[in-house]
Design an enzyme around this catalytic site. Structure first.
Site, PDB file in Angstrom:
ATOM      1  N   LEU A  43      35.669  59.510  73.458  1.00 29.62           N
ATOM      2  CA  LEU A  43      36.047  57.822  72.819  1.00 29.62           C
ATOM      3  C   LEU A  43      36.985  57.192  73.588  1.00 29.62           C
ATOM      4  O   LEU A  43      36.070  55.933  73.853  1.00 29.62           O
ATOM      5  CB  LEU A  43      36.713  58.289  71.757  1.00 29.62           C
ATOM      6  N   ALA A  44      37.887  57.496  74.412  1.00 25.55           N
ATOM      7  CA  ALA A  44      38.568  56.704  75.452  1.00 25.55           C
ATOM      8  C   ALA A  44      37.520  56.317  76.604  1.00 25.55           C
ATOM      9  O   ALA A  44      37.729  54.846  76.809  1.00 25.55           O
ATOM     10  CB  ALA A  44      39.859  56.842  75.659  1.00 25.55           C
ATOM     11  N   GLY A  45      36.883  57.296  77.069  1.00 24.65           N
ATOM     12  CA  GLY A  45      36.095  57.322  78.345  1.00 24.65           C
ATOM     13  C   GLY A  45      35.227  56.140  78.666  1.00 24.65           C
ATOM     14  O   GLY A  45      34.227  55.229  78.984  1.00 24.65           O
ATOM     15  N   ARG A 330      50.983  67.205  59.215  1.00 23.00           N
ATOM     16  CA  ARG A 330      51.066  68.182  59.542  1.00 23.00           C
ATOM     17  C   ARG A 330      52.280  69.076  60.669  1.00 23.00           C
ATOM     18  O   ARG A 330      52.281  70.382  60.512  1.00 23.00           O
ATOM     19  CB  ARG A 330      49.983  67.748  61.415  1.00 23.00           C
ATOM     20  N   GLU A 425      44.170  60.697  74.523  1.00 23.68           N
ATOM     21  CA  GLU A 425      45.280  61.544  74.364  1.00 23.68           C
ATOM     22  C   GLU A 425      45.363  62.477  76.055  1.00 23.68           C
ATOM     23  O   GLU A 425      46.316  62.925  75.862  1.00 23.68           O
ATOM     24  CB  GLU A 425      44.129  63.518  74.207  1.00 23.68           C
ATOM     25  N   ARG A 435      51.320  63.024  66.069  1.00 21.21           N
ATOM     26  CA  ARG A 435      50.402  61.947  65.392  1.00 21.21           C
ATOM     27  C   ARG A 435      49.934  62.117  64.375  1.00 21.21           C
ATOM     28  O   ARG A 435      49.916  63.196  63.797  1.00 21.21           O
ATOM     29  CB  ARG A 435      49.215  62.444  66.313  1.00 21.21           C
TER      30      ARG A 435
END
Lengths: 637, 251, 221
Positions: A43-45, A330, A425, A435
């Site tokens: 997603l980021a790249g 979590r 990440e 997170r």
């Protein structure tokens, strides 16, 4: 090492807008003269590579998979948060920001978390425009659900495949730019080192995974979007190929590594079934919306779950956390599962599991509704375990899932190396010590679509970047080092497979640096890891040659880095004697066993600096200052 | 249980390959198919032999990396299941299993069971997207999309790009893959402006890559781990005819 | 590139051509059957139908023949080139491949098609031109006589009946797949269902089989 976070001055809500105005712009006509390397196509790249190329920069994008569409972002199931307040339930940018900060146990950088919440709304709009098929209501409006302990419904989703659909959106944007010839894509290519010239990041050295050829690529800036390092545990929910090599080699070239001990353990995964196990499968957290978690009250109760009467069951989450019940964060939920299993009340053959029971929900809502909500998850569970969760409660156990730590970055997402950026990440900045569910996708896309496209221009426009080429000695020397390292790995010809050593590292990390940590255990790990590393370099067996597709060699390189990173994680965990978020130090807990922060001594980011192969890394501290909120102890009771 | 594997081994694209046989001993029924191969590979490495190369990554059926013909069936005998999610309980003691790579001219073999599926990326490059740059998108709720359209689009968008459709098709056709993307974007308002251009470009690329035609065998739908319906191919054909008619009337 | 050329060059374009020409063929076959079944009404019925076609209806007949010949040529040309392309698409076959969903009919389309082509040629030589007419003399215009005489030869009748089985199989897959290629069916949760094409295949097979079978069993003649 100086850590300048470059947080803009001014009120929290105006920082980003003011900053966007203050930073320098690159003249549109000049953008094509600047080249940017993006490593990673998740997603980021992918979003960064596509967007930077849309702006006009010459982009090269690298991934080790055979196609950018396969990056591990694809596996995210649940959803993506955005402060749209479409449900009119009191959500706002500030609330998402506050939840993120609180969920992260006040160990993230306030300004970054706030920006993330601000940008969340743009992400949804962008993805919708790309054709991401988000779930819709009958009226045609976007649907939301509440997720992972949030008190508002702000999670957008596309069935149980949100990560896949968001990634395909970014991938398609990337392919659009590739088709125009504006991005050059290098699939099946793995970054093995960072090249520095005049103190700046100026390129990378890669291995073509098909031919084995070592190649160099030069650029004016390098962006790492290579994901997290949960695979240091060997068994995790990450894809098998996920690795820390890019960020680890950057660390060894001078980029500070922040908060490596912050690793998130996801509470709802399918338990381990045997030694051969290669990965752990996550069952979406959304299951906790309707499933009830329990274990038998009595130790060693081996009766089948349906034969245990309600009075002899311990719904421990509902008992301990009446306000949040099964929907707590979590880290808390994971730790509670570990506790009951440590008490000998775990279920399944290994005793490392708890029940997630849908019987009440099926009674209340009908099997039909449960199928609509979780049908594909139930199928997946049955496929893996051969048990039917409509009839028998699911067995779940926590598993390593996400790493909040990563390369230290400033507000511009630049690491301590000028010209080197870390996104998603791979960086540390937005989630603190833990997170929130459905926030990873949000951060990856915020960084890629909306942050780096602005901030990288500021660096490039400031000038001072000289022309370089891959014939320069810095590149040639790095290529030689890589080639030497590779031939070393191939020449050891020992007795142990890479996987067996990796598995052993995983056991050490899980036992001593997993869900709960203590001084003695961490010190023990600090002895064991270097021993294992020595064994690796003496006795590993990597078959084949370097001039071919050699998956064993790929793994060996990655594991050699995990063997070093694991030690840094342990050091960081040892240093941080407080408990915070996912980092639970047994020495620091409240009387009823909850994590106890120590704000006086640990309200800082631990940024570790490489000091050479035979020296201990140097700890640098970035103090965390909170202007808009005051720190409170988390309470989910 | 113990199994006998007959695996396609081919050192590189240039070499000729052949089937070689291996024993898989003490296989647990709870193992995934790929974990079984991991164990065989560990033994091969210890014995000083070359491990079997195969693509894999997420191991939860979503990345689309893995894929192999298992006993003549793409991804093996279990329906709607990628090889990584296939478990050994599907087999029984003493079974012989033939394992081969996807075979298609458009998917050249790189090594053993690893093939080059970049043809799929090039098909997407010919229009499998909405041409929208980052920024300037309207509010997500400004574009209303009925639930059934969104659901239909999602059914098609579920494609993981694994290539099983091509592998299973007697014609090595990529129609299911291409049709899925055309249907996903074609069902949504965002996809309308480029609908004609998309279908003409993607179909042309599919042919350039050397995939075969669709003869409606239905094998692709059966092999698809995401159970994508061959209705998407129908949609592709319809769009293609409409786009061609409009293109020739504009000539 | 010219749009027509581009259309023909694309695999989908040629499939569309196959589907359209196939449906023309089905239409023809249904008309043909109607004519054939007149044989059950006796010599006058079928012969007067034939006289109509060769007399007042001659222009219609020739128009139909031209359409059918063009359709057949296009159908075969498209099939041939698509088959070549499919073979090229998988130069190295599998050691083992087990069909999961495809019907026998679908897998027999190509060989079945070749067989039907041979049949068509034989059939024209047999009944249209009378060039090859075992078992007796071909009488121009006396269709009833020719049919009865021809199918009294048992192996001719069997050859026809066997060919019609292949025709039925061809239509079973062809009718269904043409409809899908042309996208004239709706979306379905069970897109592999073949009901309509089963009906067409059975009607055509039965329709054409009745006449030789009738002659052989003595219902006709």
């Amino acid at each position: 090492m100086e850590l300048n976070s470059k947080i803009p001055p001014g009120p929290l809500a105006e920082k980003w807008d003011q900053h966007k105005f203050d930073i320098k712009l690159v003249n549109p006509a000049n953008k094509r003269k600047y080249s940017v390397i993006v490593v990673g196509s998740g997603l980021a790249g992918a979003s960064a590579a596509a967007t930077l190329s849309e702006l006009g920069y010459a982009v090269k994008c690298f991934c080790f998979q055979d196609s950018p569409r396969r990056a591990h972002s694809i596996a995210a199931q649940g959803g993506i948060n955005a402060a749209k307040n479409y449900q009119n339930d009191g959500d706002s940018v500030f609330r998402l920001f506050y939840d993120t900060l609180k969920g992260g146990d006040f160990r993230s950088r306030e300004a970054n978390s706030y920006r993330l919440a601000q940008l969340s709304v743009n992400i949804i709009d962008q993805c919708v425009a790309q054709g991401v098929p988000f779930a819709r209501e009958y009226g045609g409006h976007l649907a939301n659900r509440s997720f992972g302990g949030a008190q508002v419904s702000r999670t957008f989703y596309a069935r149980g495949q949100t990560g896949q659909q968001l990634l395909l959106g970014a991938y398609q944007a990337l392919e659009k730019q590739i088709a125009k010839g504006l991005v050059t894509m290098y699939p099946r290519t793995e970054m093995l080192d960072l090249v520095m010239i005049d103190g700046r990041a100026r390129g990378i050295v890669v291995r073509n995974l098909i031919t084995g050829k070592i190649e160099s690529h030069a650029a004016d800036a390098v962006v790492l979007a290579t994901g997290g390092y949960s695979n240091v545990f060997y068994l995790s929910t990450n894809a098998r190929g996920c690795n820390a090599t890019a960020i680890w080699r950057a660390y060894k070239r001078g980029a500070a590594f922040a908060n490596p001990c912050y690793t998130q353990i996801h509470p709802t995964c399918i338990p381990v079934s045997g030694d051969y196990q290669s990965k752990l499968t996550l069952m979406s957290e959304s299951l906790r919306n309707d499933g009830r978690v329990w274990v038998p009250k009595a130790k060693g109760d081996k009766r089948p779950p349906n034969e245990i009467p309600p009075a002899e069951r311990d719904y421990y989450l509902e008992r301990k956390y009446p306000a949040f019940g099964n929907l707590g964060p979590r880290d808390i939920t994971s730790r509670a599962a570990k506790e009951v299993c440590d008490e000998g009340r775990g279920v399944g053959e290994t005793g490392r599991g708890v029940y997630l029971d849908f019987a009440d929900a099926i009674k209340r809502l009908g099997a039909q509704t449960i199928t609509e909500r979780y049908g594909n998850l139930f199928e997946m569970y049955e496929r893996i375990t051969d048990e039917n969760p409509y009839k028998v409660p699911m067995r779940i156990y926590p598993a390593p899932h996400y790493t909040m730590g990563g390369l230290w970055v400033d507000y511009n997402l630049m690491t301590t190396i000028p010209g080197l950026y870390a996104l998603g990440e791979a960086n540390f900045s937005d989630h603190g010590a833990n997170r929130l569910g459905a926030s990873a996708l949000m951060q990856g896309l915020a960084d890629g679509y909306f942050v780096i496209p602005y901030t990288i221009g500021d660096y490039l426009a400031r000038g001072g970047i000289n022309a370089v080429n891959t014939d320069m000695p810095e590149f040639r020397n790095t290529e030689r080092e890589i080639a030497e390292r590779t031939s070393k790995l191939l020449s050891i010809d020992g007795k142990r497979t890479v996987d067996s050593i990796h598995r052993e590292l995983g056991h050490i990390m899980w036992d001593y640096c997993g869900m709960s940590r203590n001084d003695a255990g961490l010190r023990k790990a600090l002895e064991l890891i270097p021993q294992l590393r020595d064994e690796f370099w003496k006795d590993v067996n990597v078959p084949g040659s370097d001039a071919e597709l050699n998956q064993a060699l790929e793994k060996a390189g990655r594991v050699s880095d995990f063997l070093e990173l694991g030690e840094l994680m342990v050091r960081d965990a040892l240093n941080r004697t407080e408990s915070c978020g996912a980092h639970f130090r047994e020495e620091s807990q409240t009387p009823d066993g909850e994590a106890l922060r120590d704000d006086e001594h640990f309200a800082y980011v631990a940024a570790w600096e490489y000091a050479g192969a035979n020296a201990a890394p140097i700890l640098n501290k970035e103090p965390l200052e909170f202007e808009s909120i005051h720190l409170s102890q988390r309470n989910y009771k | 249980m113990n199994l006998k594997l007959h695996v396609w081994r081919q050192p590189s694209a240039k070499d000729t390959g052949r089937i070689e046989s291996y024993e898989a001993r003490d296989v647990s029924p709870d193992m995934s198919f790929l974990e079984m191969l991991d164990v065989v590979n560990e033994e091969l490495i210890v014995a000083g032999k070359r491990p079997i190369a195969f693509d894999h990554d997420c191991r939860e059926g979503i990345c689309g990396s893995c894929g192999m013909m298992i006993n003549g069936v793409a991804h093996g005998p279990q329906k709607a299941t990628a090889a990584c999610q296939l478990h050994m309980r599907t087999f029984k003691d003493g079974d012989e299993i033939v394992i081969e790579p996807w075979r298609a001219r458009a998917f050249p073999i790189i090594k053993d069971l690893v093939v080059d599926r970049s043809a799929f990326d090039r098909i997407i490059q010919r229009g499998g997207y909405v041409s929208v740059n980052t920024g300037g998108a309207p509010d997500g709720n400004d574009i209303l999309i009925g639930k059934s359209s969104a659901d239909h689009a999602m059914d098609a968008a579920a494609c993981i790009g694994c290539g099983a459709c091509v592998a299973a098709c007697p014609n090595a056709s990529s129609s299911l893959f291409t049709g899925a993307k055309i249907t996903h974007l074609g069902k949504l308002p965002q996809g309308q402006p480029e609908r004609d251009r998309r279908v003409i470009g993607m179909v042309e690329q599919m042919d350039i890559e050397g995939f075969g035609n669709c003869s409606w065998f239905g094998e692709c739908q059966e092999a698809c781990p995401k159970e994508i319906s061959i209705d998407v191919i129908k949609q592709m054909n319809r769009d293609y005819v409409a786009a061609s008619a409009r293109a020739s009337s504009n000539e | 590139m010219n749009q027509v050329t581009r259309f023909w060059r694309s695999t989908i374009g040629r499939k569309i051509v196959m589907a359209v020409t196939g449906i023309i063929g089905i239409g023809f076959l249904l008309a043909h059957i109607t004519g054939n079944l007149l044989a059950f009404k006796g010599p006058d019925a079928i012969n007067s139908y034939s006289h109509f076609l060769h007399g007042p209806g001659a222009e219609l007949l020739w128009a139909a023949r031209v359409v059918l010949i063009v359709a057949l040529i296009l159908h075969v040309a498209a099939a041939y080139s698509l088959t070549q392309q499919s073979h090229a698409a998988r130069p190295d076959g599998y050691t083992k491949r087990v069909p999961q969903a495809s019907t026998l009919a679908s897998r027999f389309m190509r060989w079945g098609g070749v067989l039907l082509l041979v049949f068509i040629v034989y059939h024209i030589l047999h009944f249209t031109t009378g060039t090859f007419h075992p078992g007796g003399e071909y009488v121009e215009g006396d269709v009833y006589h020719n049919v009865v005489q021809a199918f009294h030869v048992w192996w001719v009748a069997v050859f026809y009946m066997v060919s019609m089985v292949f025709l039925g199989l061809h239509l079973y897959h062809g009718a269904w797949s043409s409809a899908r290629t042309l996208s004239i069916t709706g979306d379905s949760p069970h897109p592999l269902k073949h009901q309509l094409s089963v009906a067409i295949a059975v009607v055509v097979w039965l329709g054409f089989t009745l006449v030789p079978l009738g002659v052989l069993l003595g219902w006709i003649g």
